[in-house]
Design an enzyme around this catalytic site. Sequence first.
Site: not given
Ligand code: EPU
Length: 338
Positions: A164, A238, A334
């Site tokens: 990012r 995010s 972010e």
């Molecule tokens: N999780 C929770 N609770 C929540 C959300 C997430 O426990 O409320 C845990 C779960 O264990 C899950 C893990 O977090 O398995 C990962 O969650 P998710 O796959 O939703 O991805 P993220 O790491 O929370 C990142 C990006 C998103 C992108 C997703 C999918 C960042 C800051 N965010 O989120 O990007 O869509 O991966 O690849 O890196 C954005 O940048 O605006 C965005 C939406």
Amino acid sequence: MKIQSDVSLQPYNTFGIAVKARLFARFDSVQELQELLQMPELAREEKLVLGGGSNLLFTKDFAGVVLQNGIKGIEKVSETDSYTLVKAGGGEVWHEFVLYTLQHDLGGAENLSLIPGTVGAAPLQNIGAYGVELKDIFYELEAVHIETGQVQTFDHAACGFGYRESVFKGELKGQFIVTAVTFKLQKKHTLNTSYGAIQSTLEEMQVQQPTIQDVSRAVCHIRQSKLPDPKTIGNAGSFFKNPEIPLSQYESLKAQFPDIPSYPVTPTTVKVPAGWLIEQCGWKGKVIDNYGVHKNQALVLVNYGGASGQAVRQLAYTIIDSVAEKFGIRLHPEVNIL
Ligand code: EPU
């Protein structure tokens, strides 16, 4: 080109925050942008370039000039047996570009389906989702230097991409306006379905030999089920980055919180999902007046209508403090807070 005064920015930010820009102008070509930059009345104004307004939180009126990038156009520029270079205008909606790649059967952008925002804003924060980042399909970009009005080309290395991050958020912040981006897309596709939910969604869809179009459909399905649509509920995706912590810190946290998830980054550091940390602190689904934390993804702050940017920022700081207190990890926003 018309320069307007006191323009509401509510339609131009996906958080739906009702603030105003003192001055506002739109450009539809590099030449129009250069003309705007030469206008004496704009010379000393602070400038903010708006793409889709999908990664910022306004906390006050903008006292300078908001420049809206309206440069459109998507075209094939060259090809070899294995890849095609496609150039897109900075004002193109990101998902329209993804749809172009799918229609032309060009691989690489399908995991980035449905990310809000524009092509010109995408390199600034090296947008990413489901195991793919913009840097994986990036070839080069053109940007106008605000000070001189000259067009400069940046290749991959010159953009300094990170998680990012790019040089345009760091040392060159506020100095360039991205007018076009060229992507290198594959004719023979290498699918990236390793990100857990994609594989299982394809199975649910009963797809045996997925195409890039199928992967895109799966990604759209996952996003729509997890992330709020900014047209209905104000948000900027995010709100925080996933923090990267030393392995030693992770191991002592794991002893205390055995379920804490992680992704390896280097041999000595891991990334921890901020969404998990925030959820553990009890914030998921929390509603305060007309704003709060999304019920399906704790990483997303939402405006249910009429919230002020200051209130949302205050919530973000409170969340940062509560995560720091429980886990000793400091989250970083972010989104750009203005
Ligand atoms: N999780 C929770 N609770 C929540 C959300 C997430 O426990 O409320 C845990 C779960 O264990 C899950 C893990 O977090 O398995 C990962 O969650 P998710 O796959 O939703 O991805 P993220 O790491 O929370 C990142 C990006 C998103 C992108 C997703 C999918 C960042 C800051 N965010 O989120 O990007 O869509 O991966 O690849 O890196 C954005 O940048 O605006 C965005 C939406």
